[in-house]
Design an enzyme around this catalytic site. Structure first.
Site, PDB file in Angstrom:
ATOM      1  N   HIS D 143       1.146  -0.881  -0.042  1.00 34.50           N
ATOM      2  CA  HIS D 143       0.041   0.319   0.050  1.00 34.50           C
ATOM      3  C   HIS D 143       0.739   0.933  -0.185  1.00 34.50           C
ATOM      4  O   HIS D 143       0.342   2.181   0.119  1.00 34.50           O
ATOM      5  CB  HIS D 143      -1.118   0.104   1.152  1.00 34.50           C
ATOM      6  N   ASP D 180      -2.818 -10.578  -2.181  1.00 31.62           N
ATOM      7  CA  ASP D 180      -3.308  -9.806  -1.116  1.00 31.62           C
ATOM      8  C   ASP D 180      -4.344  -9.129  -2.052  1.00 31.62           C
ATOM      9  O   ASP D 180      -4.649  -9.129  -2.649  1.00 31.62           O
ATOM     10  CB  ASP D 180      -1.902  -8.431  -0.621  1.00 31.62           C
ATOM     11  N   HIS D 182      -6.766  -7.121  -0.164  1.00 32.56           N
ATOM     12  CA  HIS D 182      -6.617  -5.447  -0.646  1.00 32.56           C
ATOM     13  C   HIS D 182      -5.790  -5.240  -1.928  1.00 32.56           C
ATOM     14  O   HIS D 182      -5.287  -5.805  -2.525  1.00 32.56           O
ATOM     15  CB  HIS D 182      -5.595  -4.864   0.528  1.00 32.56           C
ATOM     16  N   ASP D 268      -4.563 -12.758   3.274  1.00 29.35           N
ATOM     17  CA  ASP D 268      -5.538 -11.739   3.331  1.00 29.35           C
ATOM     18  C   ASP D 268      -6.849 -12.459   3.583  1.00 29.35           C
ATOM     19  O   ASP D 268      -8.108 -11.962   3.271  1.00 29.35           O
ATOM     20  CB  ASP D 268      -5.580 -10.988   4.429  1.00 29.35           C
TER      21      ASP D 268
END
Ligand SMILES: [Zn+2]
Ligand SMILES: [Zn+2]
Ligand SMILES: [Zn+2]
Ligand SMILES: [Zn+2]
Lengths: 372, 372, 372, 372
Positions: D143, D180, D182, D268
């Site tokens: 991120h 991931d 996200h 995740d």
């Protein structure tokens, strides 16, 4: 000079459950679930500091293997080994023997790996692969007697290693120094009548096991005089420990003349331990290590092997362990014990008269050993 | 006879972070994140045992309110109060003053609630709503001086309550007994020159703060002689504590004649505490409580109020607290301290000669108070 | 309007051990000790927020008592009750039946207290002491069938309360709404042939128990049609839940006409739950509560009683619980769900076509109930 | 074939404090201290399983070094690096940028070590020391944008490694696959205009960052078309992921023809994750790994390097990581995922029509890449 270091992730998996410190949770008795004093954290955090500090790069990694039944039974009755194996197969595991020493499903395998780890470390020293070694093993061992586990101990790791050295002809004359704050009753019981093994236990007077480790416990038969106990009063500090090692432990080692020195290394005599009341510091342990290294250098080419025993302060044990490993390896990480300014300032760190009395009596035993 | 009991869930929310026991985590210094010794658990577990055991039904619940700035400033400099408020508004909070005493965002409000809780409990006793009371508050207070927080303490809760009683005319002559294992330096400093407040601190010699709490610290000016310190040697047990309370504390209370007895009740003199080296037991605290109740009954209609201070064993503090609350309320839950057989068996639980020497000196101070 | 709130500290003492989420630790299987998903924290933290927020002062505290064997056996076979009692007497406790549902020594007493808590809360509502009530009990109950415990549940708390109301003549016609994310199979099984009890379970399709809670499970015999299941697809959000309650749950309640509405309130449909995949929010639960309150007001003087079931996010469950209690009591604490901006922004919070298909089918069942 | 494995104990020391999941503790907001979702446990437990299972003996250990400022600034603005360094020197550390991403004192050094670890692992692959590698680093990175940290990420570890390979001439054409759950916004932003780097992010639609990772984000300028996003609906399972990898990821890799494939490996998207709502399993990740290995074998001599990103289930991440490492190394430990029977049984594990629609659109982008 090389220093062996033995650790395995499974030592952090030994499952002592949600005990309220010592006792199984029990609402009727007011025992809210918590964690056992003997949980993974003090050991995993010591290992983590060894890695994080960079010290690990200066050590020789040793890998444990499980001790065999034959190896365990050099110390323990077959019935004890069998009972642990059976309870280990239960969904929730069992207890080593006194109701204070839980283990989980599969605990047998971890306990056998700890005993095997002590063997591996001892052999690495005897073979000359390393000069000395630290076996960071779990569960601990020094309370386990031939008949039973107790005091969080399942198998008597150090004793199994000592018997292994004897049985395989790698060493015959062995000295054991136990600085865990509790009495090394299991080791003492194992070698009670063996004149070839000297056991010295420096502990807080009458903490655990109850009524164990008095000055007058000295071995039996041909081994009379080869068990030495130093039951220090509660509140003893670095000064008392240095005096014990200078006036009792080292003279006894000199008198005995071992081929290797094995150390039962509990850090529960530290000033932050919840299970005893002594005031040792990381630097104090460093000094004790240096005294033992000097003796080992003099007596047996520096051969020294330590097994991890108790020590219940997750904040402080790592620093104690690091100091010992720095001394053993001769490598300084540059990390200073942050607790030292506090603990060193405690009143009573220097030797006190009522402590000296006990040490005098133990020194006489060491003297006697020299005379015998 | 009714016993007040004060608790608020927010006392469990005081955030001391992931400190490595005492110090902020710091990889370069070898400090792996852990939890602060002063975390919520010892207190929430004590409260949980009070509820789970059914004792709560025999107590009068008291609800805290925040202390006002005016109330806090009866003890503390405005600058201290203001600094805490400002750091409390930061996203990560701040520190009470010595770098060992972190608090989180919003910590001011919890600290003010703790001080206000001490006020509420003291007023409940003075008003006759209850005969005695226990304020299970957090953060603790007895190390906080007028100028600064320290030793995990932000505001001097008990001192704020005492000053409140004086300022509002509810009491003028007040005795403070501090059995927390550390020196009650903040309380002592607050009343150093106040002849109307007797402060007695029974602590382990020179543990915290460093060089604080010696026998010769005795108050100043008109208050000379109204500060009494009993710095017990490391390793002191129940016998020593009973001797201190019999020969020092109770005589001093008798000599002083207070209208209320306030107790700074830390359970860190217990045999399982990681931050000190004494050997008190739950039943030992019960006996101390009974001795104080006897004195209070004799001197001031039983008026006794305790504020919770230190105590860092999550397994054992609940049993110590339960024993004290059982004594205060006269109600027995039937729950027996499971650790008692172990801790009571520690060698040295009875009074030792080197401890008696210190107590003799303190007893002379109590005697002097009677003479003055 | 008054709202009852039932909690007991012992609910936080139910000991689910060091399981690796669901399974007992087991080194050979790669299962390192951890904690069970169903641990104390979600519940103790919800209770702590109720206290810390001040909401507790606006609720009527209710105290549980243990359910008697007779009361438990209105739902459960005597053999099940007896087995739990026997395993509860073992040093390490036992398992409720499926190997995923451990309990510690003394677990029977806590489980009986949870079932008794449901009884107390239900009676408080039926007697008019309070209009509605929330029983924050633990262990949960809705998976426990007459024959066995399972899915972390020992006794079927809500079902025991319902049967108690019937047996004592306090209510005969009862509706059960289960918004726990797992199928309320135990409750459904208990009332499978009882036309006087409507059971509606809104859950994630085929999560737990396996192959349970399909649309075609509808009750048997005279009770055919009185079991309604709404197996929502994984990923369903607030929009889907509101649609279910508007088009299925409320119409079914209207059609059935209960004397009291019992809610099996698990918060494991939340957007942060590790054991399911739905996206409910605290405000979503608030809205569902309001829909149920409206129905209860219309149908049965607002009589509504919720028992706490699952919910495994220690960070988020407290906010879900607070929102429900605010709705039940009509008191706003002013605390806003800090996670709401995040979770509400997840794509798919509004009703999706593939979700609507399932809801259509369930709505037909509700319609059918009205027709019967 | 050899597989590199990179871990350092300091990655477990990154201190995310006592946050309530995402937010700093805050009594006024109802936020009781807890622990951050991004805590050490998922990572240390994965590493522990790698050791305890014996897999470690079949991997090539790689040791990280800190990334230099120059290396970090190939991706990040100097101001960002400097701000992190300055906040890292504060007693309580700071935040990476969005208030959700705390780090402790000394956090800069750990973050630089994580970025350096990615470099080391990438170099080990490019140099042929190993065929593929897994860098178990922490804090995560994907991120972090050139300008700032966010979403628990401080430095964009994988991007730093990619830029390092380019800057040192070890590779120029690089593909990044981010599984991931996200959006890999930071990596995408770094290479937004770089036609030499293909970024593919497979994530849950609009979870984090908000409004990021839509299908129409495709790169700019000469790099138009080299960013591919697959925003899967909540509730997607193994079937959806396999379809994405078969129809989007592998074709895009084939079309692009990288010299190395870098994987941002967050776990995740697992069925037990608290921060997203997908249903991936350990065996699902194993299959994705195999698909990527096939492609890498075909395209670039098997060169594949994974950096650890998110994954917040301490119980399940270790099994996901073990499966991936087994696939990478070709060594089976014999440990079977104990959660698999449960998670595989969840309804909706197979590809759903509403998921296929999204994948169709993404497949068209991959096709377009082939055409360009
Ligand atoms: Zn010990
Ligand atoms: Zn203290
Ligand atoms: Zn559930
Ligand atoms: Zn992620």
């Amino acid at each position: 000079m090389a220093t062996g270091y033995l650790w395995h992730e499974l030592f952090g998996w030994h499952d002592t459950g949600t005990n309220t410190g010592l006792f199984g949770s029990n609402p009727a008795a007011g025992l809210q679930p918590l964690q056992h004093f003997e949980n993974a954290e003090t050991k995993t955090r010591m290992n983590s500091l060894v890695g994080a500090s960079g010290l690990l790069e200066h050590l020789v990694p040793l890998a444990p293997r499980p001790a065999t039944d034959e190896e365990l039974q050099r110390v323990h009755r077959a019935a004890h080994v069998q009972r642990i194996r059976e309870e280990s197969a239960l969904p929730k595991g069992g207890d080593a023997g006194d109701g204070l020493s839980p283990f989980g499903h599969g605990g047998f395998e971890i306990a056998a790996l700890a005993a095997g780890g002590a063997i591996v470390a001892a052999e690495a020293v005897m073979s000359g692969q390393v000069t000395n070694a630290y076996a960071l093993i779990r569960p601990p061992g020094h309370h386990a007697t031939p008949e039973t586990g107790m005091g969080f101990c399942i198998f008597s790791n150090l004793a199994v290693a000592a018997r292994h050295l004897q049985a395989t002809g790698q060493a015959s004359r062995i000295a054991v120094v136990d600085w865990d704050v509790h009495h090394g009753n299991g080791t003492q019981a194992t070698f009670w009548e063996d004149p070839e093994v000297l056991t010295i236990s420096v502990h807080q007077d009458n903490v655990f096991p109850p009524d164990s480790g008095a000055l007058d416990e000295q071995g039996a038969g041909a081994a009379a005089g080869t068990a030495i106990n130093v039951p220090l009063p509660a509140g003893s500090g670095v000064g008392a420990y240095l005096d014990v090692f200078t006036r009792v432990v080292v003279p006894a080692l000199d008198a005995f003349g071992p081929e290797i020195v094995l150390v039962a290394s509990g850090f529960d005599a530290s000033a932050a331990d919840p299970l005893a009341r002594q005031m040792m510091t990381a630097n104090g342990y460093r000094q004790l290590t240096e005294l033992l290294m000097d003796a080992a250098n003099r007596l047996c080419d520096g051969r020294l092997m330590m097994t991890h025993e108790g020590g219940y302060s997750p904040a402080y044990v790592p620093f104690c362990g690091l100091a010992v490993l720095e001394a053993l390896s001769g490598h300084q990480t540059g990390i200073e014990d942050p607790f030292d300014p506090i603990f060193s300032g405690f009143a009573g760190q220097e030797l006190q008269p009522h402590q000296a009395e006990v040490i005098d009596a133990a020194a006489a035993l060491a003297q006697q050993l020299a005379t015998d």
